[in-house]
Write a protein that holds these residues in place. Structure first.
Motif, PDB file in Angstrom:
ATOM      1  N   GLN A  86       0.806  -1.209   0.000  1.00  0.00           N
ATOM      2  CA  GLN A  86       0.000   0.000   0.000  1.00  0.00           C
ATOM      3  C   GLN A  86       0.848   1.272   0.000  1.00  0.00           C
ATOM      4  O   GLN A  86       0.435   2.299  -0.524  1.00  0.00           O
ATOM      5  N   ARG A 119       0.745   6.818  -0.118  1.00  0.00           N
ATOM      6  CA  ARG A 119       0.003   5.561  -0.129  1.00  0.00           C
ATOM      7  C   ARG A 119      -0.994   5.521  -1.265  1.00  0.00           C
ATOM      8  O   ARG A 119      -1.537   6.553  -1.658  1.00  0.00           O
ATOM      9  N   ARG A 120      -1.292   4.297  -1.732  1.00  0.00           N
ATOM     10  CA  ARG A 120      -2.351   4.166  -2.721  1.00  0.00           C
ATOM     11  C   ARG A 120      -3.590   3.574  -2.059  1.00  0.00           C
ATOM     12  O   ARG A 120      -3.529   3.047  -0.942  1.00  0.00           O
ATOM     13  N   GLN A 121      -4.687   3.662  -2.763  1.00  0.00           N
ATOM     14  CA  GLN A 121      -5.970   3.256  -2.223  1.00  0.00           C
ATOM     15  C   GLN A 121      -6.228   1.785  -2.519  1.00  0.00           C
ATOM     16  O   GLN A 121      -5.770   1.253  -3.530  1.00  0.00           O
ATOM     17  N   ARG A 122      -6.953   1.130  -1.639  1.00  0.00           N
ATOM     18  CA  ARG A 122      -7.281  -0.277  -1.865  1.00  0.00           C
ATOM     19  C   ARG A 122      -8.796  -0.440  -1.785  1.00  0.00           C
ATOM     20  O   ARG A 122      -9.498   0.389  -1.212  1.00  0.00           O
ATOM     21  N   GLU A 123      -9.290  -1.528  -2.355  1.00  0.00           N
ATOM     22  CA  GLU A 123     -10.677  -1.890  -2.130  1.00  0.00           C
ATOM     23  C   GLU A 123     -10.740  -3.389  -1.900  1.00  0.00           C
ATOM     24  O   GLU A 123      -9.708  -4.066  -1.884  1.00  0.00           O
ATOM     25  N   PHE A 124     -11.921  -3.888  -1.679  1.00  0.00           N
ATOM     26  CA  PHE A 124     -12.082  -5.266  -1.249  1.00  0.00           C
ATOM     27  C   PHE A 124     -13.003  -6.007  -2.193  1.00  0.00           C
ATOM     28  O   PHE A 124     -14.145  -5.615  -2.387  1.00  0.00           O
ATOM     29  N   ARG A 125     -12.472  -7.062  -2.811  1.00  0.00           N
ATOM     30  CA  ARG A 125     -13.326  -7.883  -3.679  1.00  0.00           C
ATOM     31  C   ARG A 125     -13.016  -9.334  -3.362  1.00  0.00           C
ATOM     32  O   ARG A 125     -12.465 -10.048  -4.171  1.00  0.00           O
TER      33      ARG A 125
ATOM     34  N   ALA B 318     -15.061  -9.088 -12.360  1.00  0.00           N
ATOM     35  CA  ALA B 318     -15.039  -7.764 -11.727  1.00  0.00           C
ATOM     36  C   ALA B 318     -14.715  -6.646 -12.708  1.00  0.00           C
ATOM     37  O   ALA B 318     -15.247  -5.538 -12.601  1.00  0.00           O
ATOM     38  N   ARG B 322     -17.194  -3.535 -13.602  1.00  0.00           N
ATOM     39  CA  ARG B 322     -16.810  -2.134 -13.449  1.00  0.00           C
ATOM     40  C   ARG B 322     -17.149  -1.348 -14.714  1.00  0.00           C
ATOM     41  O   ARG B 322     -17.633  -0.234 -14.658  1.00  0.00           O
ATOM     42  N   ASP B 366     -20.530 -10.528  -4.667  1.00  0.00           N
ATOM     43  CA  ASP B 366     -19.233 -11.195  -4.604  1.00  0.00           C
ATOM     44  C   ASP B 366     -19.415 -12.450  -3.765  1.00  0.00           C
ATOM     45  O   ASP B 366     -19.504 -12.366  -2.551  1.00  0.00           O
ATOM     46  N   ALA B 368     -17.509 -14.701  -2.892  1.00  0.00           N
ATOM     47  CA  ALA B 368     -16.446 -15.105  -1.974  1.00  0.00           C
ATOM     48  C   ALA B 368     -16.663 -14.512  -0.588  1.00  0.00           C
ATOM     49  O   ALA B 368     -16.681 -15.214   0.407  1.00  0.00           O
ATOM     50  N   ASP B 369     -16.799 -13.204  -0.527  1.00  0.00           N
ATOM     51  CA  ASP B 369     -16.973 -12.540   0.769  1.00  0.00           C
ATOM     52  C   ASP B 369     -17.958 -11.400   0.625  1.00  0.00           C
ATOM     53  O   ASP B 369     -17.922 -10.695  -0.367  1.00  0.00           O
ATOM     54  N   ILE B 371     -19.522  -7.801   0.855  1.00  0.00           N
ATOM     55  CA  ILE B 371     -18.893  -6.484   0.786  1.00  0.00           C
ATOM     56  C   ILE B 371     -19.936  -5.394   0.985  1.00  0.00           C
ATOM     57  O   ILE B 371     -21.131  -5.643   0.957  1.00  0.00           O
ATOM     58  N   LEU B 392     -16.430   2.466  -4.266  1.00  0.00           N
ATOM     59  CA  LEU B 392     -15.395   1.489  -3.959  1.00  0.00           C
ATOM     60  C   LEU B 392     -16.008   0.398  -3.093  1.00  0.00           C
ATOM     61  O   LEU B 392     -16.901   0.668  -2.293  1.00  0.00           O
ATOM     62  N   THR B 393     -15.494  -0.805  -3.219  1.00  0.00           N
ATOM     63  CA  THR B 393     -16.012  -1.892  -2.386  1.00  0.00           C
ATOM     64  C   THR B 393     -15.129  -2.043  -1.144  1.00  0.00           C
ATOM     65  O   THR B 393     -13.902  -1.957  -1.229  1.00  0.00           O
ATOM     66  N   VAL B 394     -15.757  -2.246   0.005  1.00  0.00           N
ATOM     67  CA  VAL B 394     -15.033  -2.410   1.269  1.00  0.00           C
ATOM     68  C   VAL B 394     -15.589  -3.641   1.995  1.00  0.00           C
ATOM     69  O   VAL B 394     -16.684  -4.099   1.672  1.00  0.00           O
ATOM     70  N   PRO B 395     -14.841  -4.176   2.962  1.00  0.00           N
ATOM     71  CA  PRO B 395     -15.339  -5.361   3.675  1.00  0.00           C
ATOM     72  C   PRO B 395     -16.619  -5.046   4.450  1.00  0.00           C
ATOM     73  O   PRO B 395     -16.829  -3.902   4.890  1.00  0.00           O
ATOM     74  N   TRP B 407     -10.370   3.002   5.857  1.00  0.00           N
ATOM     75  CA  TRP B 407      -9.902   1.642   5.573  1.00  0.00           C
ATOM     76  C   TRP B 407      -9.227   1.574   4.217  1.00  0.00           C
ATOM     77  O   TRP B 407      -8.226   0.865   4.030  1.00  0.00           O
ATOM     78  N   THR B 408      -9.766   2.319   3.225  1.00  0.00           N
ATOM     79  CA  THR B 408      -9.196   2.194   1.884  1.00  0.00           C
ATOM     80  C   THR B 408      -7.753   2.665   1.837  1.00  0.00           C
ATOM     81  O   THR B 408      -7.009   2.334   0.910  1.00  0.00           O
ATOM     82  N   PHE B 409      -7.341   3.462   2.841  1.00  0.00           N
ATOM     83  CA  PHE B 409      -5.942   3.887   2.893  1.00  0.00           C
ATOM     84  C   PHE B 409      -5.213   3.306   4.105  1.00  0.00           C
ATOM     85  O   PHE B 409      -4.082   3.700   4.390  1.00  0.00           O
ATOM     86  N   ASP B 410      -5.892   2.391   4.788  1.00  0.00           N
ATOM     87  CA  ASP B 410      -5.305   1.749   5.968  1.00  0.00           C
ATOM     88  C   ASP B 410      -4.945   2.769   7.043  1.00  0.00           C
ATOM     89  O   ASP B 410      -3.845   2.735   7.628  1.00  0.00           O
ATOM     90  N   LEU B 411      -5.855   3.695   7.293  1.00  0.00           N
ATOM     91  CA  LEU B 411      -5.675   4.689   8.354  1.00  0.00           C
ATOM     92  C   LEU B 411      -6.807   4.546   9.364  1.00  0.00           C
ATOM     93  O   LEU B 411      -7.858   4.005   9.054  1.00  0.00           O
TER      94      LEU B 411
END
Lengths: 133, 423
Positions: A86, A119-125, B318, B322, B366, B368-369, B371, B392-395, B407-411
């Motif tokens: 990240q 940092r870059r952005q993440r998402e969840f799939r 996916a 999109r 999804d 699998a899990d 979202i 954006l998709t998040v848990p 969460w998308t930037f882990d902060l």
């Protein structure tokens, strides 16, 4: 003053036509976001960094062809992260210098003296995936 | 053995100002070649192909077989190549084409030319060509995804792994090609369509190596520049440049050449990716189509009628999902999908006028899990009245939009809320 037009002129990274060239671009030392890239104030690490050249350094290349480019006004240095996580890299902006992050769709972001993580952005799939701008 | 090209001229280590000025012009000219669509001048193309054979030291081909698309060309070429290798009974005369000559007409002379280039053209000039010309002309094969492979997918048997199955040539197809080559059918497309009525009867084992014609425009542009600047002087190259300006893919055999017409539609977006927002991005006269959204392969109905939120949620791929959401628009997707909002909407930190909201998504989205969807909507509408919206998709363990964005930037949410400026 750093207007968008003077920055484009100076660094050559062009932005989409709908941006107002006369608007002044602020320089901040706090948390900032440019699209899917985040500039996070963090303590410096011992990572070896390289001086950012006049032509700039691509911080992340978008899948769609657009790149966030890091530009320097002064002795700004950048250490690209070695893993593909990240954190893209670490930025050092010394006193008296300014770093700029530029992208055609997000214009310019001004980064003042300090040390940062980019940092870059993440998402969840199902699993974590990184966003491509 | 006839040399394929004479010695090149004195080294080219630096371009003159006039030559540098020519680079964007050459680039634009060959971008037009790459995009070239519509009626092709078959007579001129055949002359150029004969010239290429001569420059490669081969006798002129005896017969030209014109087809409407590279897909059709591949099938004809495959039949001719198998006959050359194995002999297909009963069709000896119409199929006699000699062995495939792609290596002698194309690959070998090109490799030799490029090797020689390195000793004649300076690194700086090569870098200039790459930057000013090569980088600006797409090559659909280099985009990590050959459009040609995609086209051939219809013809795979469902139980066969792609590209790996050898199978006998289906009788109907062989008959159709035979009729076409004898000039008896109403045209290649009619026999072709009849044979394809039962696609499961046919499996594509391998596609004989082709010359890519206009598709190779990026490389031809650079070689054309060097030819113009006097660094290369090659009859073979000149013939190839002429061919590339006139045709799509073509297959040279020793005595026969199979040539495809150029497409009738060929559309790119501003970033030079295949894109057709309201129709095929690429189409040939026989009805062969490629449907693409900003460089990604999509099914035809995604473009033609658009997908509803339900259809989007049912899609497993996916990337395609999109594209479908982009076409529909996040705003409509959220509205149509009837998602349940989770928590309250909040202001997007550092981004005045934007709102963050979190939505629950049905498990089908999804498998699998589970979202949730984080959606950011601009406060001010665009000129056309719509509001720029991005998702954006998040848990699904996340319960509010601020935590989702963080969460998308882990902060932590607290740190994310301190954001000073966003753009």
């Amino acid at each position: 003053m750093n207007t968008l037009a003077t920055l484009v002129d100076r660094f050559g990274v062009d932005v989409h036509a709908h941006f107002d060239g006369e608007v002044s671009v602020p320089v901040h030392t706090g948390l900032q976001r440019q699209g899917d890239v985040l500039i996070v104030p963090r303590q410096a690490t011992t990572a070896a960094s390289k001086r950012v050249p006049a032509a700039g350094v691509p911080v992340i290349r978008g899948v769609d062809g657009h790149t966030h480019v890091l530009l320097a006004d002064g002795a700004v240095s950048y250490a690209e992260a070695s893993d593909r996580g990240q954190v893209l890299g670490r930025l050092i902006v010394p006193e008296g210098a300014t770093a700029w992050l530029a992208h055609p769709e997000h214009a310019y972001t001004g980064i003042g003296p300090g040390t940062y993580e980019i940092r870059r952005q993440r998402e969840f799939r199902g699993t974590v995936q990184f966003v491509a701008d | 053995m006839v040399a394929t090209y004479p010695r090149p001229r004195p080294p080219l280590t630096k371009l003159t100002e006039a030559q540098v000025a020519r680079l964007p012009e050459i680039r634009d000219e060959w971008l037009d070649v790459f995009l070239g669509a519509g009626q092709t001048d078959r007579g001129r193309a055949e002359d150029a192909i004969v010239a290429a054979y001569g420059a490669a030291g081969l006798e002129a081909p005896k017969r030209f077989v014109w087809v409407a698309s590279p897909k059709e060309g591949a099938r004809v070429a495959d039949v001719l190549a198998r006959h050359a290798e194995q002999g297909l009974p009963g069709y000896r005369d119409s199929f006699a084409a000699g062995p495939l000559a792609t290596d002698r007409i194309g690959r070998s002379p090109l490799v030799a030319l490029r090797n020689d280039l390195r000793s004649v053209v300076g690194g700086k000039v090569i870098a200039q060509l790459e930057e000013e010309v090569l980088a600006h002309i797409p090559d659909h094969q280099l985009l990590g995804h050959s459009w040609f492979s995609e086209l051939n997918r219809d013809f795979l048997r469902e139980d066969a792994p792609y590209g790996l199955v050898e199978s006998p040539v289906a009788d109907e197809w062989r008959d159709a090609v035979h009729q076409m080559l004898l000039g008896r059918s109403g045209g290649p497309s009619i026999g072709y369509a009849a044979a394809m009525a039962r696609p499961s009867a046919w499996a594509l084992a391998k596609v004989p190596a082709a010359m890519t014609g206009q598709d190779g425009a990026a490389i031809w542009a650079c070689l054309a520049a060097l030819h113009e600047f006097g660094a290369l002087d090659s009859a073979w190259l000149k013939a190839q440049l002429d061919i590339a300006r006139l045709t799509s893919w073509w297959w040279p055999f020793m005595q026969t050449v199979v040539v495809s017409d150029r497409p009738v539609i060929h559309r790119l977006d501003a970033e030079l990716r295949l894109h057709g927002g309201d129709g095929p991005a690429l189409a040939f006269a026989d009805g062969t189509c490629v449907w693409a959204w900003h460089g990604r392969w999509v099914p035809a109905d995604l473009i033609l009628s658009g997908w509803s939120a339900d259809r989007i949620l049912a899609e497993r791929n996916a990337e395609v999902r999109r594209c479908a959401i982009e076409k529909l628009g996040w705003e409509h997707f959220i509205a149509d999908g009837d998602f349940r909002q989770v928590g309250e909407a909040v202001d997007d930190p550092g981004n005045p006028g934007c709102t963050l909201a979190l939505y629950d998504v049905p498990a089908a989205f999804d498998r699998a899990d589970p979202i949730r969807l984080l959606v950011c909507t601009n406060g001010t509408p665009e000129a056309d009245g719509s509001r720029r919206t991005f998702g954006l998709t998040v848990p699904s363990f996340i319960d509010d939009p601020l935590t989702a964005a963080a969460w998308t930037f882990d902060l932590s949410p607290a740190e994310y809320a301190s954001l000073v400026r966003a753009s």
